[in-house]
Design a protein around this motif. Structure first.
Motif, PDB file in Angstrom:
ATOM      1  N   THR A   1       7.243  -4.740   6.295  1.00 12.45           N
ATOM      2  CA  THR A   1       7.341  -3.484   5.809  1.00 12.45           C
ATOM      3  C   THR A   1       7.490  -2.146   6.270  1.00 12.45           C
ATOM      4  N   TYR A   2       7.840  -0.695   6.097  1.00 12.45           N
ATOM      5  CA  TYR A   2       6.907   0.109   6.005  1.00 12.45           C
ATOM      6  C   TYR A   2       8.123   1.044   5.839  1.00 12.45           C
ATOM      7  N   SER A   3       7.920   2.339   5.749  1.00 11.79           N
ATOM      8  CA  SER A   3       8.938   3.338   4.818  1.00 11.79           C
ATOM      9  C   SER A   3       8.522   4.894   4.954  1.00 11.79           C
ATOM     10  N   VAL A   4       8.775   5.519   5.683  1.00  9.91           N
ATOM     11  CA  VAL A   4       8.161   7.137   5.097  1.00  9.91           C
ATOM     12  C   VAL A   4       9.646   7.399   3.774  1.00  9.91           C
ATOM     13  N   SER A   5       9.335   7.497   2.889  1.00  7.70           N
ATOM     14  CA  SER A   5      10.185   7.939   2.094  1.00  7.70           C
ATOM     15  C   SER A   5      10.139   8.949   1.327  1.00  7.70           C
ATOM     16  N   VAL A   6       8.833   9.733   1.020  1.00  6.73           N
ATOM     17  CA  VAL A   6       9.080  11.423   0.379  1.00  6.73           C
ATOM     18  C   VAL A   6       8.869  11.973   1.305  1.00  6.73           C
TER      19      VAL A   6
ATOM     20  N   GLU B   1      -3.638  -9.536   5.825  1.00  2.95           N
ATOM     21  CA  GLU B   1      -3.857  -9.242   6.646  1.00  2.95           C
ATOM     22  C   GLU B   1      -3.089  -8.813   8.002  1.00  2.95           C
ATOM     23  N   LYS B   2      -1.794  -8.904   7.805  1.00  2.00           N
ATOM     24  CA  LYS B   2      -0.360  -7.367   8.444  1.00  2.00           C
ATOM     25  C   LYS B   2      -0.264  -6.051   7.360  1.00  2.00           C
ATOM     26  N   LEU B   3      -0.839  -6.314   6.449  1.00  2.00           N
ATOM     27  CA  LEU B   3      -0.313  -5.063   5.298  1.00  2.00           C
ATOM     28  C   LEU B   3      -1.830  -3.721   5.920  1.00  2.00           C
TER      29      LEU B   3
ATOM     30  N   HIS C   1       0.800  -1.109   0.251  1.00  2.00           N
ATOM     31  CA  HIS C   1      -0.186   0.423   0.043  1.00  2.00           C
ATOM     32  C   HIS C   1       1.382   1.349   0.457  1.00  2.00           C
ATOM     33  N   ARG C   2       0.402   2.337  -0.949  1.00  4.89           N
ATOM     34  CA  ARG C   2       1.941   3.533  -1.063  1.00  4.89           C
ATOM     35  C   ARG C   2       0.761   4.601  -0.679  1.00  4.89           C
ATOM     36  N   TYR C   3       0.714   5.489   0.136  1.00  7.69           N
ATOM     37  CA  TYR C   3      -0.066   6.557   0.133  1.00  7.69           C
ATOM     38  C   TYR C   3       0.929   8.516  -0.525  1.00  7.69           C
ATOM     39  N   ARG C   4      -0.040   8.932  -0.359  1.00  9.97           N
ATOM     40  CA  ARG C   4       0.207  10.416  -0.342  1.00  9.97           C
ATOM     41  C   ARG C   4      -0.243  11.129   0.472  1.00  9.97           C
ATOM     42  N   ILE C   5       0.330  12.062   1.869  1.00  8.77           N
ATOM     43  CA  ILE C   5      -0.630  12.444   2.512  1.00  8.77           C
ATOM     44  C   ILE C   5       0.234  13.873   3.214  1.00  8.77           C
ATOM     45  N   THR C   6      -1.362  14.548   2.921  1.00  3.83           N
ATOM     46  CA  THR C   6      -1.211  16.253   2.621  1.00  3.83           C
ATOM     47  C   THR C   6      -1.738  16.925   3.764  1.00  3.83           C
TER      48      THR C   6
END
Length: 441
Positions: A282-287, A313-315, A234-239
């Motif tokens: 895994t998780y990463s705040v990437s940008v 389930e973990k995701l 899952h990838r998000y852009r949060i503003t």
């Protein structure tokens, strides 16, 4: 009673490595797949197929075809194919597929190239696919440079080599007059990389698309790797957004950076606890970004976050932690404001790759393993994020295999590919395909 052969599955050593093979190295070498058994009947099947005169003719032709396959690789590599801008490469690849002898060739609404080769009964459809897109933006120098026997260029291995391998297999089947019982559709797919979000393969599985019974993705190099488990993401852009203003004159209004900082802290603190146990997640705040000047309160602050797991389930669990952290940060930042409007937040899902697994006992996985053994390689089962994620998530037998040769530097400007027994990769694709599609007689 079936006889079984133990297959020791150990991740390969790599120099650079493609995305597919790096997953085999970093994420696929776990205890769950180290003692998988190979059913002897599939070895027998592959050995019998390999001895067919037409198959031997195709093998010989792959060697004769190598100079042209190299030219095809250089030609396609030098057609830029950035994310969402694959159309020119699609057009050329479609023309090449048509010239190779496919019964029908078309480009669908998202610019996937489909080349159908009709089977005797057509009761089953097998897909053989490589992806058209690269990670490199428009304007990247994609001119191929050769040093000795090695080709250097962005995208030369990932996955342009896959495209030329799929094309060569079609040519070999035509030259040797190999007929299958099932229909075979050779595909050049868009949108595998990054924010492309597997949109090409997602479109193949939309209502109205072909009925797909087996799926063979060609991505990466070598002849040992077999991805049979989809690494979901899952990838998000949060503003966060506020009115913005002078750092002194507007002091007391909401600050989007404050909320973003809190959200990152709350998320990573809880995600760290959550991911210490169970299936690797895994998780990463990437940008991150936002702000205009040192003396201005920003009007927006944003981040892009990547989360991955082969367990749905973990995701979903780590995703829920992100959502909770964002809302907590929003509430707390608004609570400390002294004046002005509230902070707002938008949470945009920019990537959703489903996870899942095809069991090693499924015939397609067993056949891929048997072909590696036939070619004197030890099969390596792995988890990865490839176009096969989509069919895997739908329960369609699917694997991702390499296209032969060796290479490295994937996703870098120094990417390279070396034709080290590259024809073995073509033999591998043909044998797995023929075993799945069934010879016509």
């Amino acid at each position: 009673m079936n006889q079984f052969i133990k297959v020791a599955l150990v991740a390969p050593l790599l120099i650079g490595g493609t995305a597919h093979q790096l997953f085999a190295q970093e994420e696929g070498a776990d205890e769950a797949t180290k003692n998988v058994t190979l059913d002897k009947k599939y070895e027998t099947e592959i050995n019998a197929l390999s001895k067919r005169p037409a198959v031997q003719t195709a093998f010989k032709y792959f060697t004769e075809l190598e100079p042209q396959t190299k030219k095809d690789l250089i030609l396609l590599t030098e057609i830029p194919s950035p994310p969402f801008k694959e159309v020119e490469r699609s057009k050329k690849y479609a023309a090449m597929m048509k010239e190779a002898g496919a019964d029908s060739v078309w480009i669908d609404k998202v610019n996937n190239v489909l080349a159908k080769r009709k089977g005797k009964s057509g009761k089953k459809t097998v897909i053989v696919e490589a992806h058209l897109d690269t990670v490199f933006p428009a304007g990247t120098d994609v001119k191929v440079k050769q040093k000795g026997d090695t080709l250097y260029a962005p995208g030369v291995g990932d996955d342009t080599r896959g495209l030329t391998a799929v094309l060569a297999v079609l040519k070999g089947m035509e030259r040797a007059k190999i007929e299958t019982d099932a229909d075979v559709i050779f595909v050049g797919a868009v949108g595998e990389e990054g924010l492309g979000d597997l949109r090409g393969v997602k479109n193949l599985f939309m209502p109205g698309g072909p009925k797909i019974d087996s799926y063979i993705a060609v991505d990466g190099h070598g002849i040992d790797g077999i991805t049979h488990r989809g690494l979901g993401s899952h990838r998000y852009r949060i503003t966060f957004k506020g009115p913005g203003g002078h750092s002194y004159g507007a002091f007391g209004i909401v600050n989007p950076h404050g909320a973003l900082g809190k959200a990152i802290y709350y998320f990573t603190t809880e995600a760290d606890k959550f991911t210490k146990e169970g299936v690797k997640t895994t998780y990463s705040v990437s940008v991150v970004g936002g702000g205009t000047s040192v003396n201005a309160i920003p009007y927006e602050s944003w981040m892009e976050v990547d989360m991955r797991s082969e367990s749905p389930e973990k995701l979903n669990g780590v995703d829920a932690l992100l959502q909770a952290a964002v809302q907590r940060a929003l509430k707390e930042e608004n609570a400390i404001k002294r004046r002005g409007p509230d902070l707002t937040v938008t949470v945009k899902l920019v990537g959703d790759r489903p996870s899942g697994r095809i069991e090693p006992t499924v015939p397609l996985v067993q056949r891929a393993m048997a072909v590696s053994k036939y070619l004197q390689a030890e099969p390596v089962l792995s988890v990865g994020s490839t176009n096969a994620n989509i069919p895997i998530s739908k329960g369609v037998p699917s694997v991702t295999i390499g296209s032969g040769g060796t290479g490295g530097g994937a996703h870098s400007l120094n990417e390279w590919w070396l034709n080290d027994k590259g024809t073995l990769g073509l033999q591998r694709i043909l044998l797995v395909l023929l075993a799945e599609a069934g010879p016509a007689n």
